[in-house]
Motif scaffolding. Sequence first.
Motif, PDB file in Angstrom:
ATOM      1  N   ARG A 118       0.842  -1.189   0.000  1.00 46.76           N
ATOM      2  CA  ARG A 118       0.000   0.000   0.000  1.00 46.76           C
ATOM      3  C   ARG A 118       0.880   1.241   0.000  1.00 46.76           C
ATOM      4  N   ASP A 120       0.215   4.039   1.431  1.00 45.48           N
ATOM      5  CA  ASP A 120       0.205   4.694   2.742  1.00 45.48           C
ATOM      6  C   ASP A 120       1.054   3.966   3.785  1.00 45.48           C
ATOM      7  N   LYS A 159      -4.531   2.325  -4.733  1.00 47.99           N
ATOM      8  CA  LYS A 159      -3.497   2.988  -3.923  1.00 47.99           C
ATOM      9  C   LYS A 159      -2.422   1.996  -3.464  1.00 47.99           C
ATOM     10  N   THR A 160      -1.947   1.209  -4.429  1.00 46.96           N
ATOM     11  CA  THR A 160      -0.903   0.226  -4.159  1.00 46.96           C
ATOM     12  C   THR A 160       0.212   0.377  -5.184  1.00 46.96           C
TER      13      THR A 160
END
Length: 165
Positions: A118, A120, A159-160
């Motif tokens: 990820r 994030d 979002k990876t």
Amino acid sequence: MAGARTLDDVRRVIGSWLDGPKSAFNHAREQAAEARPDWRGEKLGLPKDGPGSAAPPGKRLLAFVVDILLAALITAAFTAPEFPGDWSLLTWFLITVIPVSFFGFTPGMAMMRIWVARIDGAGMVGPLRAVLRCGLTLLVIPAVMWNFDGRSWHDRASKTIVIRR
């Protein structure tokens, strides 16, 4: 007025398709002149090479092919002598979503020593992101359209990023 857009600002945004092919060509030329990163993943703070760097497309493709073949073999073991048909698609979905959700890699990715992370920094990709990635891979186009950071549309949507181990 502060913040007011001029006709040129609007034309720069949408004019490429309104003004015809010449304008579209100029817009593409402007985009091509943008500063490109020196390596895939640089904008995300990833190293140029080695562990943690963006996985090369060749390894990603080979991992995908391994997963497809594995799914076909597993399905054929249960449906033989009949042709597995759509069942291998379900098997591929399961051997993709479940391991990526919890471990970050498929069997093919493990063989190629790459994994899904990820953006994030969270530890697990999670089932929702894994299902989104897998579903968009089925559409093919999101999986083969890349940006300069080495991320395809299905990576950006979930979002990876796929990185080296």
